[in-house]
Design an enzyme around this catalytic site. Structure first.
Site, short mmCIF file in Angstrom:
data_model
loop_
_atom_site.label_atom_id
_atom_site.label_comp_id
_atom_site.label_asym_id
_atom_site.label_seq_id
_atom_site.Cartn_x
_atom_site.Cartn_y
_atom_site.Cartn_z
N SER A 1 64.73 -39.58 -54.10
CA SER A 1 64.55 -39.12 -55.48
C SER A 1 63.78 -37.81 -55.57
O SER A 1 63.82 -37.13 -56.59
CB SER A 1 63.87 -40.20 -56.31
OG SER A 1 62.68 -40.60 -55.68
N ASP B 1 53.81 -42.91 -62.84
CA ASP B 1 54.53 -42.29 -61.72
C ASP B 1 53.69 -41.13 -61.22
O ASP B 1 53.58 -40.09 -61.89
CB ASP B 1 55.90 -41.80 -62.18
CG ASP B 1 56.68 -41.09 -61.06
OD1 ASP B 1 56.12 -40.92 -59.96
OD2 ASP B 1 57.85 -40.71 -61.30
N HIS C 1 56.77 -38.50 -58.32
CA HIS C 1 57.69 -37.43 -58.71
C HIS C 1 56.94 -36.35 -59.48
O HIS C 1 55.75 -36.51 -59.79
CB HIS C 1 58.82 -38.02 -59.56
CG HIS C 1 59.58 -39.07 -58.82
ND1 HIS C 1 59.36 -40.42 -59.01
CD2 HIS C 1 60.52 -38.96 -57.86
CE1 HIS C 1 60.15 -41.10 -58.18
NE2 HIS C 1 60.86 -40.24 -57.47
#
Ligand SMILES: *[C@@H]1O[C@H](CO)[C@@H](O)[C@H](O)[C@H]1NC(C)=O
Ligand SMILES: *[C@@H]1O[C@H](CO)[C@@H](O)[C@H](O)[C@H]1NC(C)=O
Ligand SMILES: *[C@@H]1O[C@H](CO)[C@@H](O)[C@H](O)[C@H]1NC(C)=O
Length: 429
Positions: A149, A397, A400
Site C-alpha cells: 500500500s 493510521d 501511510h
C-alpha cells in the site's frame, strides 16, 4: 473493548524478546554500514575508469564523464526539511485518485502546517516537482509501481501531481480493492500502472489476523514480472508485509518462519534481502539481454510513527516535522533500509554486464521520512472522526502518508534522479 488493529502485525507481532534479539544482530551490520557505505550515495563507480565496463573509453567520453560527475550525483538522504511557502502542487479535493484514507484535508484534518515543507538535501538543490518535465522525459513509456500500500500511496501522489497538467484515463482495473490498475496519459503516450505484490516474490497472503503469510523466496511474483517486457520503469516499494508472521519457502525446503511457534524463527531481514534479490534478478535476466531498456527504483523502507496505542488519541498527532538530530531511524527501520540498499548495490553490479540497459537505483527515503511524524493520516484515516465529539477509542493510521504530503517528495527525488540521468546520457552523445 479494543478493536482489531490492522497495523498490529506490522509493529507488535514481534515480541519484546525477539525484538531484542534482532536489535542485537542488527547492530553489527549497522556499524559495518556506517563505515563502508556511509554516506551511501550514488557514487559514480561506473564513471571511474578502473571500474568501467567500457574498456577503452575515447578521450571525448572521458572528458564528458568528468564534466557530468558533479551533476550526476547527490545523496538525497541527508538534509533537512525547510519551510516552504508554496505548499503542495495539488488539492486533495480535486485529485480523483486519492484513496479516502489518505485524503486527510478532505477528511477534516484541521491543521495545515504539515503541507508547507520541502526537503533540502545537503549536497544539492531538489527542485519542486515539474509535471511537464516528468511527462516529457517519460513520453512513450510505461511506469509500473510494484509493492504494497505504500507503493499505491506513492503512485497516487505521482498521479495527482501529473494531473495538474494532463488528465490520465484509468483504462484497466482488476482485483479486490482495485489492486491492479493502469492509467494512460494520452498527451504523452505515457502509461502508469500499479501491481499489488506486497512480497515482490510469490506468496500467499494471510487471510486474517490469526493466520500467517507463506512466501516462496526463489520465485518472483508473476503478477507483475510476466509484464516486464512492456515495462520501461519500475518502482518497487515493499517491506511492511515482511513484519507479519510467516513461513518461508526456498525451492523445495522450508527455510524457517517468523513469529510462529512450530518452526525455526529466522526473522525477516535476511528473508527480505532474498526476496529483493529474486525480484532484481528476474528483472536483470528478463530485460538485460534484449528488448527495451529498464530503470528500476527501490523505495527504501518507509518508517511508521506509532507513538502511542494505535486506537487512542494521539497515536501520531504531531503537526510539525522533527529536526534532523531529534529523530533517527529505529533499529528495525534502519535494518530494512540497509537490506534494501545492500540489494540495490548487489543488483547494480550484476546488471553492469548489460551496460545501461538495466539501471537500478535506491530511492533512499527512510531518513527523510522518519522526520515526518506529522505527515500521517492518524485519526483522519476515517472522514471526520470527531464529528460526534471525541470518542474513547479512535483508530489511527501512522503508516501511510497524507496526500498531499511528505510522500510527494519521494517523487520529486525520483524525477531529479531521472533528470540527472537524462543529462548524463545527453552529455555522452
Ligand atoms: C481545494 O479545492 C476545493 C474545491 O474547489 C476548495 O474549496 C478548497 O479551498 C481547495 N483547497 C485548497 C487548500 O486550496
Ligand atoms: C499504453 O497502453 C496502451 C493500452 O494497453 C497500449 O496500446 C500502448 O502501447 C501503451 N503505451 C506504452 C508506451 O506502453
Ligand atoms: C505450523 O502450524 C500451522 C498451523 O498452526 C501449520 O499450518 C503449518 O504448516 C505449520 N508449519 C510447519 C512448518 O510445520
Amino acid at each position: 473493548m479494543a478493536s482489531k488493529n490492522p497495523f498490529n502485525d506490522l509493529h507488535y507481532s514481534f515480541s519484546k524478546k525477539l525484538f531484542l534479539k534482532y536489535s542485537l544482530y542488527a547492530l553489527l551490520p549497522l556499524l559495518f554500514l556506517h563505515f563502508y557505505f556511509s554516506p551511501f550515495s550514488f557514487t559514480p563507480t561506473n564513471l571511474s575508469p578502473s571500474n568501467n565496463h567500457v574498456l577503452i573509453p575515447s578521450s571525448k567520453e572521458v572528458l564528458d564523464k568528468k564534466s557530468v560527475v558533479k551533476r550526476s550525483t547527490c545523496d538525497y538522504s541527508k538534509g533537512e526539511w525547510v519551510r516552504d511557502k508554496l505548499g503542495p502542487l495539488y488539492n486533495g479535493s480535486i485529485c480523483e485518485t486519492i484513496k479516502q484514507g489518505q485524503n486527510c484535508m478532505v477528511s477534516g484534518r484541521p491543521d495545515r502546517d504539515y503541507l508547507y515543507w520541502r526537503w533540502k538535501p545537503r549536497q544539492c538543490q531538489l527542485p519542486r516537482f515539474q509535471p511537464q518535465t516528468f511527462l516529457k522525459l517519460l513520453r512513450n513509456k510505461h511506469i509500473a509501481f510494484v509493492g504494497d500500500s505504500l507503493a499505491r500511496n506513492q503512485l497516487e501522489s505521482l498521479l495527482c501531481m501529473l494531473s495538474t497538467v494532463s488528465k490520465p484515463d484509468l483504462y484497466y482495473t482488476n482485483g479486490e480493492d482495485n489492486k491492479f490498475r493502469k492509467w494512460r496519459f494520452p498527451s504523452h503516450n505515457l502509461n502508469v500502472s500499479i501491481y499489488w505484490s506486497p512480497f515482490l516474490v510469490k506468496g500467499i497472503e494471510k487471510e486474517n489476523e490469526g493466520s500467517f503469510n507463506t512466501l516462496y523466496l526463489e520465485a518472483v511474483d508473476e503478477r507483475w514480472a510476466a509484464d516486464l517486457k512492456d515495462i520501461d520503469m519500475l518502482v518497487f516499494s515493499a517491506g511492511h508485509w515482511y513484519l507479519h508472521r510467516a513461513v518461508y519457502h526456498y525451492g523445495d525446503s522450508v527455510l524457517g518462519c517468523h513469529a510462529l511457534d512450530n518452526c525455526t524463527e529466522i526473522g525477516f531481514y535476511d528473508v527480505f534481502g532474498k526476496a529483493l534479490r529474486t525480484a532484481f534478478e528476474s528483472v536483470i535476466q528478463r530485460k538485460g539481454p534484449s528488448g527495451s531498456a529498464i530503470s528500476v527504483f527501490l523505495a527504501t523502507f518507509s518508517p511508521a510513527h506509532f507513538e502511542g496505542e494505535w486506537d487512542m488519541l494521539g497515536a501520531c498527532s504531531k503537526t510539525l516535522p522533527y529536526k534532523g538530530s531529534e529523530k533517527g531511524l529505529k533499529i528495525m527501520d534502519a535494518e530494512m533500509r540497509r537490506v534494501g540498499v545492500e540489494q540495490v548495490e548487489e543488483a547494480k553490479s550484476k546488471a553492469k554486464e548489460y551496460g545501461n540497459r538495466v539501471r537500478i537505483e535506491a530511492l533512499d527515503i527512510s531518513e527523510l521520512a522518519v522526520l515526518r511524524a506529522d505527515g500521517h493520516p492518524g485519526p483522519y484515516m476515517h472522514p471526520f472522526p470527531f464529528a460526534n465529539g471525541v470518542p474513547q477509542r479512535v483508530q489511527n493510521d501512522c503508516v501511510h502518508w497524507c496526500l498531499p504530503g511528505p510522500i510527494d517528495t519521494w517523487n520529486e527525488i525520483m524525477l531529479d534522479l531521472i533528470k540527472r540521468r537524462a543529462g548524463k546520457s545527453k552529455a555522452k552523445t
